[in-house]
Design an enzyme around this catalytic site. Structure first.
Site, mmCIF file in Angstrom:
data_model
loop_
_atom_site.group_PDB
_atom_site.id
_atom_site.type_symbol
_atom_site.label_atom_id
_atom_site.label_comp_id
_atom_site.label_asym_id
_atom_site.label_seq_id
_atom_site.Cartn_x
_atom_site.Cartn_y
_atom_site.Cartn_z
ATOM 1 N N ARG A 147 -10.039 7.262 -10.848
ATOM 2 C CA ARG A 147 -10.543 6.829 -9.540
ATOM 3 C C ARG A 147 -11.178 8.047 -8.882
ATOM 4 O O ARG A 147 -10.478 9.008 -8.557
ATOM 5 C CB ARG A 147 -9.410 6.343 -8.646
ATOM 6 N N VAL A 171 -7.507 -2.765 -8.582
ATOM 7 C CA VAL A 171 -8.506 -1.715 -8.774
ATOM 8 C C VAL A 171 -8.665 -1.408 -10.269
ATOM 9 O O VAL A 171 -9.775 -1.306 -10.781
ATOM 10 C CB VAL A 171 -8.080 -0.439 -8.009
ATOM 11 N N ASN A 218 1.509 -8.197 -7.577
ATOM 12 C CA ASN A 218 0.296 -8.178 -6.769
ATOM 13 C C ASN A 218 -0.516 -9.417 -7.119
ATOM 14 O O ASN A 218 -0.929 -9.591 -8.266
ATOM 15 C CB ASN A 218 -0.507 -6.903 -7.026
ATOM 16 N N GLY A 275 0.809 -1.214 0.000
ATOM 17 C CA GLY A 275 0.000 0.000 0.000
ATOM 18 C C GLY A 275 0.844 1.268 0.000
ATOM 19 O O GLY A 275 0.382 2.313 0.433
ATOM 20 N N ILE A 328 14.867 5.551 -7.628
ATOM 21 C CA ILE A 328 14.757 6.062 -8.996
ATOM 22 C C ILE A 328 13.915 7.329 -8.938
ATOM 23 O O ILE A 328 12.794 7.306 -8.440
ATOM 24 C CB ILE A 328 14.074 5.021 -9.932
ATOM 25 N N ARG A 379 -3.491 -10.699 -6.950
ATOM 26 C CA ARG A 379 -4.935 -10.476 -6.760
ATOM 27 C C ARG A 379 -5.460 -9.694 -7.944
ATOM 28 O O ARG A 379 -4.695 -9.255 -8.796
ATOM 29 C CB ARG A 379 -5.149 -9.646 -5.498
HETATM 30 P P1 ADP Z 1 -3.983 -1.142 -6.659
HETATM 31 O O1 ADP Z 1 -4.579 0.134 -6.186
HETATM 32 O O2 ADP Z 1 -3.050 -0.972 -7.773
HETATM 33 O O3 ADP Z 1 -4.968 -2.238 -6.861
HETATM 34 P P2 ADP Z 1 -2.807 -0.995 -4.118
HETATM 35 O O4 ADP Z 1 -1.448 -1.456 -3.716
HETATM 36 O O5 ADP Z 1 -3.073 0.468 -4.104
HETATM 37 O O6 ADP Z 1 -3.059 -1.627 -5.515
HETATM 38 O O7 ADP Z 1 -3.836 -1.737 -3.171
HETATM 39 C C1 ADP Z 1 -5.242 -1.858 -3.403
HETATM 40 C C2 ADP Z 1 -5.980 -1.602 -2.129
HETATM 41 O O8 ADP Z 1 -5.443 -2.361 -1.084
HETATM 42 C C3 ADP Z 1 -5.905 -0.156 -1.698
HETATM 43 O O9 ADP Z 1 -7.146 0.192 -1.147
HETATM 44 C C4 ADP Z 1 -4.812 -0.157 -0.640
HETATM 45 O O10 ADP Z 1 -5.017 0.875 0.285
HETATM 46 C C5 ADP Z 1 -4.995 -1.530 -0.035
HETATM 47 N N1 ADP Z 1 -3.753 -2.125 0.454
HETATM 48 C C6 ADP Z 1 -2.719 -2.570 -0.249
HETATM 49 N N2 ADP Z 1 -1.782 -3.114 0.532
HETATM 50 C C7 ADP Z 1 -2.233 -3.029 1.785
HETATM 51 C C8 ADP Z 1 -1.745 -3.434 3.078
HETATM 52 N N3 ADP Z 1 -0.598 -4.059 3.228
HETATM 53 N N4 ADP Z 1 -2.498 -3.185 4.151
HETATM 54 C C9 ADP Z 1 -3.678 -2.572 4.027
HETATM 55 N N5 ADP Z 1 -4.203 -2.179 2.852
HETATM 56 C C10 ADP Z 1 -3.506 -2.398 1.750
HETATM 57 P P1 ADP Z 2 3.966 -1.516 -2.227
HETATM 58 O O1 ADP Z 2 3.908 -2.958 -1.859
HETATM 59 O O2 ADP Z 2 3.887 -0.616 -1.069
HETATM 60 O O3 ADP Z 2 3.015 -1.181 -3.347
HETATM 61 P P2 ADP Z 2 6.090 -1.085 -4.182
HETATM 62 O O4 ADP Z 2 7.418 -1.731 -4.196
HETATM 63 O O5 ADP Z 2 5.134 -1.448 -5.259
HETATM 64 O O6 ADP Z 2 5.453 -1.330 -2.743
HETATM 65 O O7 ADP Z 2 6.302 0.476 -4.168
HETATM 66 C C1 ADP Z 2 5.242 1.398 -4.029
HETATM 67 C C2 ADP Z 2 5.531 2.636 -4.841
HETATM 68 O O8 ADP Z 2 6.758 3.255 -4.422
HETATM 69 C C3 ADP Z 2 5.736 2.360 -6.318
HETATM 70 O O9 ADP Z 2 4.512 2.380 -7.029
HETATM 71 C C4 ADP Z 2 6.656 3.463 -6.738
HETATM 72 O O10 ADP Z 2 5.900 4.633 -7.004
HETATM 73 C C5 ADP Z 2 7.508 3.713 -5.515
HETATM 74 N N1 ADP Z 2 8.796 3.000 -5.593
HETATM 75 C C6 ADP Z 2 9.007 1.688 -5.357
HETATM 76 N N2 ADP Z 2 10.305 1.351 -5.531
HETATM 77 C C7 ADP Z 2 10.936 2.484 -5.885
HETATM 78 C C8 ADP Z 2 12.307 2.812 -6.195
HETATM 79 N N3 ADP Z 2 13.269 1.911 -6.165
HETATM 80 N N4 ADP Z 2 12.588 4.102 -6.519
HETATM 81 C C9 ADP Z 2 11.614 5.039 -6.532
HETATM 82 N N5 ADP Z 2 10.335 4.800 -6.251
HETATM 83 C C10 ADP Z 2 9.979 3.548 -5.926
HETATM 84 MG MG MG Z 3 2.972 -1.710 -5.336
#
Ligand code: ADP
Ligand code: ADP
Ligand code: MG
Length: 449
Positions: A336, A293, A288, A163, A202, A290
């Site tokens: 969204r 969104v 991910n 998240g 990055i 699953r």
């Molecule tokens: P996406 O929006 O691309 O489907 P997200 O990483 O934003 O993926 O997660 C989808 C939903 O799940 C969001 O509402 C986010 O707040 C929630 N979410 C994701 N990871 C977690 C986590 N570890 N704990 C609680 N909520 C989470």
């Molecule tokens: P989460 O499980 O919280 O979604 P991610 O690894 O997908 O974790 O990282 C969440 C967000 O943080 C990414 O969508 C990106 O915008 C940013 N991010 C992740 N890794 C990097 C990186 N190495 N450098 C810069 N931004 C990053």
């Molecule tokens: Mg992510």
């Protein structure tokens, strides 16, 4: 085929799953918290069951209550939606123990892909590039040594994170010791696991992700990719498909996504997130495990129903769709719509919906749990509607989105939504040209060009 599915989620995704179940002729039970007793999915469900008080930890994250609900109602499968328990391998495992099908991948692949460290390892094993970085770090000293090698700035990440939380940018060795301790504490507090990894930070990149579907036996197809670079605080706001990457790079990233998913014999719907820098280097971030969104934009350009496919695969129906049979057409954009005040730093806004009008016409889809008279509960995510458009070209899709946003009315005392934000983006010249990186909102929104 399943006779009855329990939907362990809320809001628009509960409704989305309900719609898929109904079209497949499967009964749907909606599990809901006390705060969601009047939600649209509950009102439309074949059956509804309360799983606890409003706080997520007592209801949507309450595994014993959800399993009991499935057993009491005689459901043979559980759809977890996204968020909440969707990526929790213990939950998937307990479903299996109780003879209930978890609609998603196996607990084993969720577990191995669930941690950042595990994901990086699998990417390496399947020859998919990752951001220069480390496995789990034992100490701040080790982090400093790694950062010297990689070069500052670096990003400390909770290996169990999600998240967009549990991340910390570190710009020098002096900052590392305290940043490391802080990040460990945060990781422990948020995710119950202090393990940290480190990656090169990055600064400028696009977020591009690959949608895959697998049968769990090594057959995997992709359903194209999405660009999700319009974000705020790592939360996606607008997504589109296809991305506007050069075709060769696009094909390379799609192939990398399929390769990794095949490597783990992935089952069901999954998304592989990549960072793509301005020079065209791409790096795997995470998978991910699953439905996401933004799956709707992929549905619009492919004509597939990804939620139905998830259910069919979980039910053990043969998944024989071949890559050549998937034809991606036109351009789709999703906005969204959150109940937030965009003028006040996207502060959450709640209230009762008194006037509601959603757009229609050619190429418009709305996924929303709102109805007139509905009170938005304060306890959960602020997503209230997804507005998705499809048109032959990106330019036409933008024009269609502007038109559709203009028709949208979500009103009530004190209620604010992000519709004005989206209208501003659709008129932004950088957005219209497709010159978008994840810093767009911070750097390109103030400039009226
Ligand atoms: P996406 O929006 O691309 O489907 P997200 O990483 O934003 O993926 O997660 C989808 C939903 O799940 C969001 O509402 C986010 O707040 C929630 N979410 C994701 N990871 C977690 C986590 N570890 N704990 C609680 N909520 C989470
Ligand atoms: P989460 O499980 O919280 O979604 P991610 O690894 O997908 O974790 O990282 C969440 C967000 O943080 C990414 O969508 C990106 O915008 C940013 N991010 C992740 N890794 C990097 C990186 N190495 N450098 C810069 N931004 C990053
Ligand atoms: Mg992510």
């Amino acid at each position: 085929m399943f006779k009855k599915i329990l939907i362990a989620n809320r809001g628009e995704i509960a409704l989305r799953v309900l719609r898929a179940a109904r079209e497949l002729g499967i009964e749907a039970v909606v599990a809901h918290s006390e705060a969601d007793a009047q939600s649209l999915a509950v009102l439309l469900a074949d059956e509804a069951i309360c799983i606890g008080p409003p706080a997520s930890k007592d209801s949507y994250l309450n595994i014993p209550n959800l399993l009991s609900a499935a057993i009491i109602t005689g459901a043979d499968a559980i759809h977890p939606g996204y968020g909440f328990l969707a990526e929790n391998p213990q939950f998937a495992e307990m479903c299996r123990d109780y003879g209930i099908v978890f609609i998603g991948p196996t607990p084993e692949s969720m577990h191995s892909l669930g941690s950042k460290a595990g994901g990086r390892e699998i990417a390496r094993a399947s020859n998919v590039p990752t951001v220069p970085g480390t496995g789990v770090l034992q100490s701040a000293e080790e982090a400093i040594a790694a950062a010297e090698q990689i070069g500052y700035p670096v990003l400390l990440k909770a290996s169990a994170g999600g998240g967009g939380r549990g991340q910390r940018v570190v710009r020098s060795a002096e900052e590392m010791a305290s940043a490391f301790t802080q990040a460990q504490l945060e990781a422990q507090n948020y995710f119950g696991d202090p393990a940290l990894i480190l990656e090169k930070f990055i600064e400028l990149f696009r977020h591009v992700e690959v949608q895959v579907m697998g049968d769990g036996k090594g057959h995997v197809v992709h359903v194209g990719e999405r660009d999700c670079s319009i974000q705020r605080r790592n939360q996606k706001l607008i997504e589109e498909a296809p991305s506007r990457l050069p075709e060769e790079l696009r094909q390379e990233i799609l192939a990398a996504g399929v390769r990794l998913a095949k490597h783990v014999q992935y089952a069901g719907a999954g998304t592989l997130e990549f960072i793509v820098d301005p020079e065209g280097h791409y790096y795997f971030m995470e998978m991910n495990t699953r439905i996401q969104v933004e799956h709707c934009v992929s549905e619009m350009i492919s004509g597939l129903d990804l939620v139905k496919l998830q259910i069919l695969i979980a039910a053990g129906e043969p998944f024989t769709l071949q890559q050549e049979e998937i034809e991606l057409k036109g351009h789709a954009i999703e906005c969204r719509i959150n109940a937030e005040d965009y003028q006040k730093d996207f502060r959450p806004s709640i209230g009762k919906v008194e006037t509601l009008h959603f757009p229609g016409g050619p190429g418009v889809r709305v996924d929303s749990h709102l109805y007139t008279g509905y009170s938005i509960p304060p306890n959960y995510d602020s997503l209230v509607a997804k507005l998705i458009v499809h048109a032959p070209s990106r330019e036409e899709a933008i024009a269609r989105m502007r038109r559709a946003l203009g028709e949208t009315a979500i009103e009530g005392p004190g209620l604010k939504t992000t519709v004005p934000f989206h209208l501003e983006v659709m008129d932004n010249s950088f957005y219209r040209r497709g010159a978008i990186y994840t810093n767009f909102v911070n750097t390109r929104m103030a400039e009226k060009v």
